[in-house]
Design a protein around this motif. Sequence first.
Motif, PDB file in Angstrom:
ATOM      1  N   THR A 345      15.395  22.317 -11.231  1.00 54.60           N
ATOM      2  CA  THR A 345      16.052  21.475 -10.227  1.00 54.60           C
ATOM      3  C   THR A 345      15.032  20.582  -9.533  1.00 54.60           C
ATOM      4  O   THR A 345      13.824  20.835  -9.582  1.00 54.60           O
ATOM      5  N   VAL A 346      15.526  19.551  -8.876  1.00 50.98           N
ATOM      6  CA  VAL A 346      14.658  18.661  -8.102  1.00 50.98           C
ATOM      7  C   VAL A 346      13.963  19.448  -7.004  1.00 50.98           C
ATOM      8  O   VAL A 346      12.766  19.271  -6.745  1.00 50.98           O
ATOM      9  N   GLU A 347      14.695  20.348  -6.361  1.00 49.43           N
ATOM     10  CA  GLU A 347      14.130  21.147  -5.260  1.00 49.43           C
ATOM     11  C   GLU A 347      12.975  22.025  -5.758  1.00 49.43           C
ATOM     12  O   GLU A 347      11.942  22.147  -5.088  1.00 49.43           O
ATOM     13  N   LEU A 349      10.958  21.520  -8.387  1.00 54.57           N
ATOM     14  CA  LEU A 349       9.802  20.700  -8.722  1.00 54.57           C
ATOM     15  C   LEU A 349       9.100  20.180  -7.472  1.00 54.57           C
ATOM     16  O   LEU A 349       7.860  20.162  -7.399  1.00 54.57           O
ATOM     17  N   ARG A 350       9.871  19.782  -6.476  1.00 51.54           N
ATOM     18  CA  ARG A 350       9.260  19.296  -5.229  1.00 51.54           C
ATOM     19  C   ARG A 350       8.521  20.414  -4.505  1.00 51.54           C
ATOM     20  O   ARG A 350       7.450  20.190  -3.918  1.00 51.54           O
ATOM     21  N   ARG A 353       5.212  21.093  -6.228  1.00 53.51           N
ATOM     22  CA  ARG A 353       4.246  20.006  -6.054  1.00 53.51           C
ATOM     23  C   ARG A 353       3.649  19.948  -4.650  1.00 53.51           C
ATOM     24  O   ARG A 353       2.526  19.455  -4.479  1.00 53.51           O
ATOM     25  N   ARG A 382      15.920  18.156 -19.432  1.00 56.01           N
ATOM     26  CA  ARG A 382      16.019  17.974 -17.982  1.00 56.01           C
ATOM     27  C   ARG A 382      14.660  17.601 -17.377  1.00 56.01           C
ATOM     28  O   ARG A 382      14.582  16.780 -16.463  1.00 56.01           O
ATOM     29  N   ARG A 385      14.093  14.039 -17.928  1.00 51.74           N
ATOM     30  CA  ARG A 385      14.949  13.245 -17.040  1.00 51.74           C
ATOM     31  C   ARG A 385      14.314  13.103 -15.659  1.00 51.74           C
ATOM     32  O   ARG A 385      14.404  12.059 -15.006  1.00 51.74           O
ATOM     33  N   TYR A 386      13.644  14.175 -15.208  1.00 50.52           N
ATOM     34  CA  TYR A 386      13.027  14.154 -13.885  1.00 50.52           C
ATOM     35  C   TYR A 386      11.578  13.653 -13.901  1.00 50.52           C
ATOM     36  O   TYR A 386      10.965  13.486 -12.844  1.00 50.52           O
ATOM     37  N   LYS A 389      10.714  10.153 -11.900  1.00 46.67           N
ATOM     38  CA  LYS A 389      10.965  10.131 -10.457  1.00 46.67           C
ATOM     39  C   LYS A 389      10.281  11.262  -9.715  1.00 46.67           C
ATOM     40  O   LYS A 389       9.700  11.054  -8.633  1.00 46.67           O
ATOM     41  N   GLU A 390      10.316  12.472 -10.239  1.00 54.56           N
ATOM     42  CA  GLU A 390       9.807  13.625  -9.514  1.00 54.56           C
ATOM     43  C   GLU A 390       8.359  13.974  -9.860  1.00 54.56           C
ATOM     44  O   GLU A 390       7.596  14.392  -8.999  1.00 54.56           O
TER      45      GLU A 390
END
Length: 394
Positions: A345-347, A349-350, A353, A382, A385-386, A389-390
């Motif tokens: 998920t985006v959460e 990965l953030r 990081r 996925r 895909r990220y 941006k991420e």
Amino acid sequence: MKNQQSKSQKAMFGSFTNLFNAEFQILHLLSLFLFFGCGVIFGIILGFSLKDFSFNLKITQLSQPPSSSSSPSPSLPPGFSRVWLREYLKVPNIKHDMEEEELLWRASLSPKIHEYPFERVPRVAFLFLVKGPVLLAPLWEKFFEGYEDLYSIYVHSSPSFNEAQGEPPGSVFYGRRIPRKEVQWGDVNMIEAERRLLANALLDFSNKRFVLLSESCIPLFNFTTIYSYLMNSAQNFVEVKDVEGSVGRGRYIRKMGSKITLNQWRKGSQWFQTDRELAFEMVSDKTYFPLFQKYCKGRCYSDEHYLPTFVHIKFPEKSANRTLTWVDWSYGGAHPRKFIRTGVTVELLRDLRGGYTCQYNGNSTNVCYLFARKFMPNTVDRLLRYAAKELHIR
């Protein structure tokens, strides 16, 4: 009568003189043309000869290795031959036939003078310890794209793996598999494989930093960020912990006591990020590693104890005592959590990081992990895909 004869003779002599002069002029012109023609032909031949000499001279100059110094090379005495630095720096083919002892011996040759007498672009050596193919290769291909002069790749896979089923021609992983031997989880032969990877990478003097990765590892940042983080670090990244109980000190083997005491026994992640000096010491170790080969069996788990113990004894001040590879042990058990497609998920990965705090070169930072692991093959779409941006991997 005599006057007429005299006039007639003079007339004949004049005609003969005129005729002779005309023929002489013609011969003179012909000789000039002949001389001019010879000059033109000689000039053409000389021109081609000089051009051929110049070309051969350039070829000869290009075929000789450049001198490491700008000063002219002195002539050699009879019976001497020149040893070019280029021959010493030549990296063997990755499919070499060196035996293990030969490889480690050659890799252990390390110059004591740290200034290089030649131009050198420092590289990061990415060492992939895998069973078969690099499962997340599409993500790594995108990560490496455009930075060919700044990295090297070495892959150690199982001997039973058929390379024809691996990455296709054109892939950054194609043709990068080193000579390999069998590896079992938790066994000392896993450290042997790591040393084999390091030794092959050490043969290239351009490799300055060394990163051990598995087939389930992913990068958390783009190439330039990771390259800068590693190259500018004053320390090695090896996790070193003094762990009490059965999973730490309880694994200590007393037969090692002559060289390693219980108080020196350490535990940590096997996924390291080191400089060239530590890599050299690891492949050269004839003191501590033989003890692990001889005594560390069963529940000892060399991959979790050898390097942390070695670094703690020999280089405690040069280690950050942490790894740059994140993994989730919160679920408990002998193995960390595996991430499938829905777990990416985006959460997540953030958080990986920038959700942690650590020390980097004596300063506080929230960039504590550069890699993460245990991502399954079905996560690659996925992740791609990220990526832009991420992860800022474009």
